[in-house]
Write an enzyme that holds these catalytic residues in place. Structure first.
Site, short mmCIF file in Angstrom:
data_model
loop_
_atom_site.label_atom_id
_atom_site.label_comp_id
_atom_site.label_asym_id
_atom_site.label_seq_id
_atom_site.Cartn_x
_atom_site.Cartn_y
_atom_site.Cartn_z
N GLY A 140 0.81 -1.22 0.00
CA GLY A 140 0.00 0.00 0.00
C GLY A 140 0.84 1.26 0.00
N GLU A 177 -5.68 0.55 2.32
CA GLU A 177 -6.03 0.05 3.65
C GLU A 177 -5.00 -1.02 3.96
OE1 GLU A 177 -6.64 -2.34 6.03
OE2 GLU A 177 -8.65 -2.94 5.41
N CYS A 232 -8.00 -7.71 8.58
CA CYS A 232 -7.35 -6.43 8.90
C CYS A 232 -7.71 -5.98 10.30
CB CYS A 232 -7.80 -5.35 7.93
SG CYS A 232 -7.69 -5.82 6.22
#
Lengths: 482, 482
Positions: free
Chosen positions: A204, A223, A260
């Site tokens: 990311g 994310e 996550c």
């Protein structure tokens, strides 16, 4: 795919984008429902492909498919209300003061990168794709190397929905290729105006940096996960230690810990209750069955991260889960003191998988010190009574600065697809704390405002015409009206 | 100021931020009105200081002061309505489906950099400061080297308003020092969570890069200006050439051309009407009096940029304004062909000051080619009849992708402080096309969402409590309600 192929797909995507800009909000919503219909109609082929590629159990995949359909439908319904148009009209005075009208339009073609851990809900036809289309943006999807077959089946359903609706195929582009260069070419293409990603910090952050360093910088919504600390506060712990141990270990090991929002850190003040709680945790962890992770690469990374954590000084094992086969992921829970934690940044790193760390604090001041030492989080959970929160006002205030979602009891795994969901948080949990990637508000990421000054009614978008043909809420001369 | 001094001011700013997070929206609005009262009460001292430091005429400064007060008041009124809280409540089912509630909170302390061309409205107490406070964020203001005395008087008024309201002084911090290192230290400070800037491309882009390259990247909202193309379309030109020449030259030279929305490019298709129009433009430009620019540095940059433009091949002078004193800025209008323009990127660069360039196109296809060659713009203007727009549908569609505000006739100078204003546009006009720096919506830049899951009512922010004590609009279980 070659750069030429990628270039052709992105150029084509502009046609899809222009089409989406021209149709009405209601038509856009219908297109989204048409795509949802096709996903819903997919049968066993999809589920079996995903099962083979991700090792996720069939019931979980059935559930995730339903969630994916629900994302398309609920985002479509929200888009249709006009809530994201944020129409503002200031009529002026017909003389010096101009007639100015503003609405939110799509930002342009969006590049979407799928996540390995949600082959449906955060991949090809996942929330990023649905919210980009909801914003009136075409999508160029970068296939995830972990589930190419699943991805192609899903892409076929999207294409079918688009075709049945009568929209150009270029609304959804599809790019193959596992090499980093493929993703880079996509992010660096001048026609791409935003990027959405769910995955590792490394991946990311690399995309974010690429987006920021382009000649024309673009927003990159990555994310990247977090350790999702759970604070077990004294009164609560004394009253609920058995049920809470079951609940915590259940959340930590749910889906082989591959979320996550996995609650990787558990933080409490030393007490007799905590000692009893540790015993319960030990019992619970020992019951956890070994399990297959999404891919071999993830399993290896888990084993490495777990090994690294367990080899740090003054980290003790509370318990491990059941183990018979070395290729399977084994759950584990470790403990350490807050003093040790504060002195060693490694202990705050995310272990992607079913491993947690209990941090034992000497006093309540250390609870705050531990939280202060942590980076931004998707979630923070308080296992607490009302009295606990009253006694920990500073901790509660600090937690609001550190996360996107704050839980009172409950567990952070399980991210509901509702308006009020914030799935996002301060860096490094995401690259942009101002937006969510779950819930209809995810649409906002791909919009930008455009004002029209003194335009004849006929040239205005429907959202801004005098007659309010879409019957949407607007702010007209400082007042909200429908 | 030293890094230690800057650090102390930013650390202090956290106290101001925490205070603003605790008070209600109504109290925040009252604080903003209290600051507006003090600015309003400032008298001749302020105006004279600004006049001495910026050479701006007294009536303009009086007007700008009024606008600045209006910004504080209108943003305060908007904040009080709760429109920026975007409260969402999903009540769940009391069982598996959680109660989730979300609202927008301040992002943290904001660093604000003042602009030279608006010593009140885009500086110390300008729109960035007002909108950051409106978002519940403390501000650390970096003094503009062009008007330090003006800035200190304005800072005094802000401090007075804060004190009278009873808020901590740390709501507004003030950093002095012309060196780039001062601004850098501010942007790089970990406690600073966003940056607002209005000024040059070089300055804005440098701050953006600093913000993106921090360990924790932060949003940098830089408004960097543009050339604001004006398309004079055939039917309109044939019917209005006299009045339009007066209007265009008036806008081009207003305030010595020192506006971000200055219409630096004028684009039309060759015709007899265009020849007649050029004659009128010549007459109008020749009437424009020379004038003093904001600072010596700006005057020098203007002379250089004008010289560079005039020395490009195939660029002809239409006319210059009156000139008697070499220290004054002289207006000018040049012309070139679209073919020349398309071959030379220098011709698309902003000249900050009263100089424009007429681009003569062979046909309507060249209108589109010229627009395609331009970067993102704050504004694009069509001098057009209804028939012109009907005939130029592609140009109209492309313009919507290239700017933040699209005008039908009228002139882009004059940026009204209303809800519907979009002052911002695609890169390079700003670093983030998704937000405006003028109008109450500027508040949105400094907010981020936070969700509360299953919290007892008493711990929720007022925006989310069951009783809706602020009586704000909220989305409750998918429906908008008050």
């Amino acid at each position: 795919m070659s750069n030429e192929q990628i270039h052709a797909i992105v150029q084509d995507s502009l046609i899809g984008y222009q089409y989406l800009q021209k149709i009405s909000l209601a038509e856009r919503a219908s297109l989204m429902h048409a795509i949802a219909d096709e996903i819903e109609a997919l049968g066993d082929e999809l589920i079996q492909a995903a099962h083979a590629e991700s090792a996720l159990p069939l019931p979980r995949l059935q559930g995730e498919k339903g969630r994916t359909v629900n994302q398309w439908r609920s985002y479509a319904n929200a888009v249709k209300t006009g809530i994201y148009a944020e129409a503002r009209i200031d009529k002026g005075d017909g003389a010096a003061k101009a007639d100015i009208r503003k609405y939110n339009k799509g930002i342009g073609p969006v590049a979407v990168f799928g996540a390995s851990n949600f082959p449906f809900a955060f991949s090809t036809a996942g929330g990023d794709t649905a919210s980009a289309v909801g914003a009136g943006c075409s999508v160029i999807f970068k296939e995830h190397p972990g589930h190419p077959n699943t991805s192609k089946i899903m892409a076929g359903a999207i294409a079918q929905g688009i075709a049945k609706f009568g929209a150009p195929a270029a609304v959804f582009g599809y790019v193959e290729g596992a090499a980093h260069a493929v993703g880079e070419a996509l992010v660096l293409h001048p026609a791409v105006k935003a990027v959405a990603f769910t995955g590792s910090f490394r991946g990311g952050k690399a995309l974010f940096d690429l987006g920021a360093q382009r000649q024309e910088p673009i927003p990159v919504f990555a994310e990247m996960g977090s350790v999702n600390p759970v604070f077990a506060l004294p009164n609560y712990l004394a009253e609920n230690l058995e049920a809470f141990a079951t609940q915590y270990v259940g959340s930590l090991t749910l889906g082989v810990g591959q979320f996550c929002t996995n609650p990787g850190l558990l933080i409490a003040v030393k007490s007799e209750a905590l000692d009893a709680f540790k015993e319960r945790l030990e019992t619970e962890v020992k019951k956890v069955a070994e399990a297959t992770m999404l891919h071999e690469g993830i399993a290896q990374a888990y084993a490495q991260a777990k090994g690294k954590l367990s080899s740090q000084p003054d980290v003790a094992l509370i318990a491990e889960g059941l183990s018979s086969d070395s290729s399977q992921a084994v759950a584990a829970l470790y403990s350490t003191s807050a003093t040790t934690f504060l002195a060693n940044a490694v202990l705050g790193e995310e272990v992607f998988g079913p491993t947690g760390l209990l941090i034992e604090c000497d006093d309540e001041a250390q609870l705050i010190a531990v939280l202060q030492a942590l980076g931004g989080q998707l979630t923070i959970t308080f296992a607490a009574t009302v009295a606990d929160i009253q006694q920990q006002a500073d901790l509660f205030a600090l937690a609001q600065e550190k996360c996107g979602r704050l839980l009172f009891n409950g567990m952070p795994t399980g991210v509901e697809v509702v308006y009020a969901m914030q799935h996002g948080g301060p860096f490094p949990s995401t690259t942009d704390s101002r937006f969510t990637s779950v819930g209809p508000d995810a649409v906002k990421r791909f919009l930008r405002p455009l004002s029209f000054q003194n335009w004849p009614n006929e040239f205005l978008p429907l959202e801004l015409q005098d007659e309010n043909p879409l019957a949407i809420e607007r702010v007209v001369d400082n007042n909200r009206t429908v």
